[in-house]
Scaffold this motif. Structure first.
Motif, PDB file in Angstrom:
ATOM      1  N   LYS A 245     -37.761  -9.128  29.703  1.00  0.00           N
ATOM      2  CA  LYS A 245     -36.726 -10.116  30.030  1.00  0.00           C
ATOM      3  C   LYS A 245     -35.567  -9.457  30.778  1.00  0.00           C
ATOM      4  N   LYS A 246     -35.168  -8.298  30.306  1.00  0.00           N
ATOM      5  CA  LYS A 246     -34.049  -7.584  30.943  1.00  0.00           C
ATOM      6  C   LYS A 246     -34.417  -7.153  32.358  1.00  0.00           C
ATOM      7  N   ASN A 247     -35.658  -6.704  32.558  1.00  0.00           N
ATOM      8  CA  ASN A 247     -36.089  -6.274  33.892  1.00  0.00           C
ATOM      9  C   ASN A 247     -36.168  -7.440  34.868  1.00  0.00           C
ATOM     10  N   TRP A 248     -36.597  -8.607  34.393  1.00  0.00           N
ATOM     11  CA  TRP A 248     -36.564  -9.811  35.234  1.00  0.00           C
ATOM     12  C   TRP A 248     -35.135 -10.092  35.688  1.00  0.00           C
ATOM     13  N   TYR A 249     -34.196 -10.017  34.753  1.00  0.00           N
ATOM     14  CA  TYR A 249     -32.793 -10.325  35.079  1.00  0.00           C
ATOM     15  C   TYR A 249     -32.216  -9.306  36.059  1.00  0.00           C
ATOM     16  N   PHE A 250     -32.507  -8.019  35.827  1.00  0.00           N
ATOM     17  CA  PHE A 250     -31.983  -6.989  36.731  1.00  0.00           C
ATOM     18  C   PHE A 250     -32.543  -7.186  38.140  1.00  0.00           C
ATOM     19  N   GLY A 251     -33.845  -7.472  38.237  1.00  0.00           N
ATOM     20  CA  GLY A 251     -34.466  -7.674  39.544  1.00  0.00           C
ATOM     21  C   GLY A 251     -33.854  -8.849  40.289  1.00  0.00           C
ATOM     22  N   TYR A 252     -33.550  -9.907  39.548  1.00  0.00           N
ATOM     23  CA  TYR A 252     -32.905 -11.087  40.139  1.00  0.00           C
ATOM     24  C   TYR A 252     -31.532 -10.720  40.690  1.00  0.00           C
ATOM     25  N   LYS A 253     -30.786  -9.973  39.912  1.00  0.00           N
ATOM     26  CA  LYS A 253     -29.444  -9.554  40.311  1.00  0.00           C
ATOM     27  C   LYS A 253     -29.491  -8.608  41.512  1.00  0.00           C
ATOM     28  N   LEU A 254     -30.418  -7.648  41.467  1.00  0.00           N
ATOM     29  CA  LEU A 254     -30.567  -6.688  42.559  1.00  0.00           C
ATOM     30  C   LEU A 254     -30.967  -7.388  43.856  1.00  0.00           C
ATOM     31  N   LYS A 255     -31.908  -8.278  43.762  1.00  0.00           N
ATOM     32  CA  LYS A 255     -32.395  -9.020  44.927  1.00  0.00           C
ATOM     33  C   LYS A 255     -31.256  -9.813  45.569  1.00  0.00           C
ATOM     34  N   ASN A 256     -30.492 -10.525  44.761  1.00  0.00           N
ATOM     35  CA  ASN A 256     -29.375 -11.324  45.285  1.00  0.00           C
ATOM     36  C   ASN A 256     -28.301 -10.442  45.899  1.00  0.00           C
ATOM     37  N   GLU A 257     -28.031  -9.316  45.263  1.00  0.00           N
ATOM     38  CA  GLU A 257     -27.008  -8.391  45.774  1.00  0.00           C
ATOM     39  C   GLU A 257     -27.413  -7.828  47.133  1.00  0.00           C
ATOM     40  N   MET A 258     -28.669  -7.388  47.245  1.00  0.00           N
ATOM     41  CA  MET A 258     -29.136  -6.795  48.499  1.00  0.00           C
ATOM     42  C   MET A 258     -29.187  -7.834  49.623  1.00  0.00           C
ATOM     43  N   ASN A 259     -29.628  -9.043  49.305  1.00  0.00           N
ATOM     44  CA  ASN A 259     -29.670 -10.095  50.323  1.00  0.00           C
ATOM     45  C   ASN A 259     -28.280 -10.537  50.743  1.00  0.00           C
ATOM     46  N   SER A 260     -27.356 -10.528  49.796  1.00  0.00           N
ATOM     47  CA  SER A 260     -25.969 -10.889  50.103  1.00  0.00           C
ATOM     48  C   SER A 260     -25.357  -9.899  51.100  1.00  0.00           C
ATOM     49  N   ILE A 261     -25.615  -8.622  50.886  1.00  0.00           N
ATOM     50  CA  ILE A 261     -25.104  -7.588  51.804  1.00  0.00           C
ATOM     51  C   ILE A 261     -25.773  -7.718  53.164  1.00  0.00           C
ATOM     52  N   SER A 262     -27.065  -7.989  53.167  1.00  0.00           N
ATOM     53  CA  SER A 262     -27.782  -8.163  54.431  1.00  0.00           C
ATOM     54  C   SER A 262     -27.231  -9.347  55.226  1.00  0.00           C
ATOM     55  N   LYS A 263     -26.942 -10.443  54.539  1.00  0.00           N
ATOM     56  CA  LYS A 263     -26.351 -11.625  55.197  1.00  0.00           C
ATOM     57  C   LYS A 263     -24.991 -11.287  55.777  1.00  0.00           C
ATOM     58  N   LYS A 264     -24.204 -10.547  55.006  1.00  0.00           N
ATOM     59  CA  LYS A 264     -22.860 -10.168  55.445  1.00  0.00           C
ATOM     60  C   LYS A 264     -22.899  -9.387  56.761  1.00  0.00           C
ATOM     61  N   HIS A 265     -23.932  -8.568  56.918  1.00  0.00           N
ATOM     62  CA  HIS A 265     -24.083  -7.769  58.142  1.00  0.00           C
ATOM     63  C   HIS A 265     -24.839  -8.533  59.238  1.00  0.00           C
ATOM     64  N   GLY A 266     -25.206  -9.776  58.961  1.00  0.00           N
ATOM     65  CA  GLY A 266     -25.941 -10.582  59.943  1.00  0.00           C
ATOM     66  C   GLY A 266     -27.374 -10.121  60.136  1.00  0.00           C
ATOM     67  N   LEU A 267     -27.968  -9.547  59.082  1.00  0.00           N
ATOM     68  CA  LEU A 267     -29.293  -8.940  59.210  1.00  0.00           C
ATOM     69  C   LEU A 267     -30.376  -9.606  58.344  1.00  0.00           C
ATOM     70  N   ILE A 268     -30.078 -10.743  57.762  1.00  0.00           N
ATOM     71  CA  ILE A 268     -31.011 -11.337  56.810  1.00  0.00           C
ATOM     72  C   ILE A 268     -32.361 -11.678  57.444  1.00  0.00           C
ATOM     73  N   ASN A 269     -32.415 -11.872  58.746  1.00  0.00           N
ATOM     74  CA  ASN A 269     -33.690 -12.125  59.431  1.00  0.00           C
ATOM     75  C   ASN A 269     -34.447 -10.843  59.753  1.00  0.00           C
ATOM     76  N   TYR A 270     -33.790  -9.696  59.506  1.00  0.00           N
ATOM     77  CA  TYR A 270     -34.401  -8.394  59.794  1.00  0.00           C
ATOM     78  C   TYR A 270     -34.659  -7.574  58.524  1.00  0.00           C
ATOM     79  N   PHE A 271     -33.792  -7.753  57.540  1.00  0.00           N
ATOM     80  CA  PHE A 271     -33.968  -7.052  56.272  1.00  0.00           C
ATOM     81  C   PHE A 271     -33.748  -8.038  55.132  1.00  0.00           C
ATOM     82  N   LYS A 272     -34.768  -8.178  54.276  1.00  0.00           N
ATOM     83  CA  LYS A 272     -34.671  -9.157  53.197  1.00  0.00           C
ATOM     84  C   LYS A 272     -35.479  -8.694  51.989  1.00  0.00           C
ATOM     85  N   VAL A 273     -35.006  -9.059  50.795  1.00  0.00           N
ATOM     86  CA  VAL A 273     -35.713  -8.769  49.553  1.00  0.00           C
ATOM     87  C   VAL A 273     -36.301 -10.072  49.019  1.00  0.00           C
TER      88      VAL A 273
END
Length: 457
Positions: free
Chosen positions: A339-367
């Motif tokens: 359960k904890k690993n599911w939650y961490f993965g969800y958080k990590l995925k959202n964090e990485m995609n959020s940073i990618s969007k901020k840099h305008g790269l979500i179409n090039y780098f995505k989790v």
């Protein structure tokens, strides 16, 4: 993170002179990592790896075999206690019997089990059982899933066919994941020849349910797989109708998706299942298990029946590994690790995609993918999946203290590690953005990582 390139290349040359491929698993080879990643590692602890005194955060986690953390004390001690009892006895050990009982009681589809030391042996044993039980020879395996075994029946179905007989090659055929029609077509084409269907329950996407495919990407998958029809249930029905053995490879999904396996989550009971990797937190344990009427073919107590030589390995039930498995199971339950690993993965995925969007790269780098086992995609300026940009990503993340050849989550990953990833990714994506404009090769120091399955070096 700075590792001397000259020293690292020297190590690669020395190792490759005495070990073919430079490692005992091709996924650990030098062609799978950017050249700034050390060729040899000293040790691991928790979510971190060490090269001599240099420490860095890891998301490789022993090729996904570590789901709690490196060198977890209680698990190590359980293994050591079995070593002190002799580790490998003349007859079956008490821990061997205990481990078998625990696995049979845990996994609903498993009546009997055989332990071995690696996943390849377990899956090949399942294929052998299927061929013996059905008296048919063809294997129908999932095309999109990357690896099932180092044995010829599987490797002959990849582009690396050297050393494998033509007769072996022709007896493994493909179907597409989430495409039930591709299975039906193969069954029709190879009427009464298919012994088994081999696939992982999920990897980059979940089994199709009605018109839904892909992954919901939720913190915890909430689709009603157990109640409603899905691709895997359809596979099971087709297998039963055509007297084909349904083999589910849970090397990656087992002890990650659910304690009872992804098969429990998706509401299926395969004929045979295979487990390994995370079942003993990095110790060498794998298993094949399933219905008694099939597994019993490997027994020695049936009179006047032709024998099947199943698995017979001196170290297959090594006590240290099975001690680690029993303790890992206890740890997973007590700490609600999955359960904890599911939650961490969800958080990590959202964090990485959020940073990618901020840099305008979500179409090039995505989790993407299930939160317990996400994956990232690196694309070039033409929006094509790119080995060059994957190399650049691994290289730049490692410069900033994160080894991330893929994303494998463990219990010891937490908020501190999210911060480390955030810092490394911010810096990495700045370089990624420049590389999209000027070309990745301009920023890569060394060779491009390559696919494991390729015909030529």
């Amino acid at each position: 993170m700075v590792i001397s390139k000259k020293k690292n290349l020297s190590l690669i040359n020395k190792i490759e002179k005495i070990i073919p491929g430079g490692a005992h698993t091709y996924s650990r080879g030098s062609d799978q990592f950017s050249e700034n990643v050390p060729q040899i590692l000293t040790r691991g602890k928790g979510a971190y790896l060490f090269y001599k005194k240099k420490k860095f955060l890891d998301f490789g986690m022993g090729l996904r075999s570590v789901n709690i953390g490196y060198a977890e004390n209680k698990i190590n001690q359980s293994a050591i206690s079995q070593i002190n009892k002799g580790n490998n006895l003349t007859r079956p050990s008490e821990i061997e019997y205990e481990a078998a009982k625990k696995l049979v009681n845990l996994i609903d589809s498993v009546d009997m089990v055989k332990f071995t030391k690696n996943g390849s042996s377990a899956v090949t044993a399942a294929v052998k059982l299927a061929r013996a039980y059905t008296k048919k020879e063809y294997v129908l395996r999932c095309k999109q899933q990357p690896f099932f075994s180092y044995d010829d029946w599987f490797i002959g179905s990849t582009v690396i066919k050297k050393g494998i007989t033509k007769d072996t090659i022709k007896k493994t055929i493909f179907f597409d994941y989430n495409d039930i029609e591709s299975i039906k077509k193969n069954i029709s084409k190879h009427k009464n020849k298919i012994a088994c269907i081999v696939l992982e329950p999920a990897f980059t996407e979940c089994p199709r349910q009605n018109n839904q495919s892909g992954c919901c990407s939720n913190k915890k998958c909430d689709r009603a797989f157990k109640k409603k029809s899905n691709f895997l249930k359809d596979v099971g029905k087709i297998c039963k109708r055509n007297k084909i053995i349904f083999i589910l490879d849970e090397m990656i999904t087992g002890f990650r998706w659910h304690l009872k396996g992804a098969q429990f989550m998706y509401g299926i009971k395969p004929d045979l299942s295979t487990f390994g990797k995370a079942m003993a937190n990095g110790f060498s344990v794998a298993a094949v298990g399933g219905k008694k009427k099939i597994m019993n073919l490997g027994s020695i107590d049936k009179k006047n029946r032709e024998r099947l030589f199943l698995l017979s390995t001196t170290h297959g039930a090594e006590m240290s590994g099975l001690g680690a498995f029993v303790e890992t199971l206890k740890y997973l339950k007590k700490n609600d690790v999955i359960k904890k690993n599911w939650y961490f993965g969800y958080k990590l995925k959202n964090e990485m995609n959020s940073i990618s969007k901020k840099h305008g790269l979500i179409n090039y780098f995505k989790v993407l993918g299930p939160s317990c086992s996400p994956y990232y995609v690196c694309k070039n300026k033409k929006f094509e999946i790119s080995q060059e940009f994957k190399t650049l990503f691994i290289q730049e993340m490692f410069k900033h203290g994160v080894l991330i050849p893929w994303i494998s989550i463990c219990y010891k990953h937490g908020n501190k590690e999210i911060k480390i990833v955030r810092n490394a990714l911010e810096k990495t994506l700045k370089v990624y953005k420049l590389a999209l404009k000027k070309g990745a090769k301009k920023y890569i120091n060394g060779k491009i990582v390559k696919p494991v399955f390729r015909k030529f070096n």
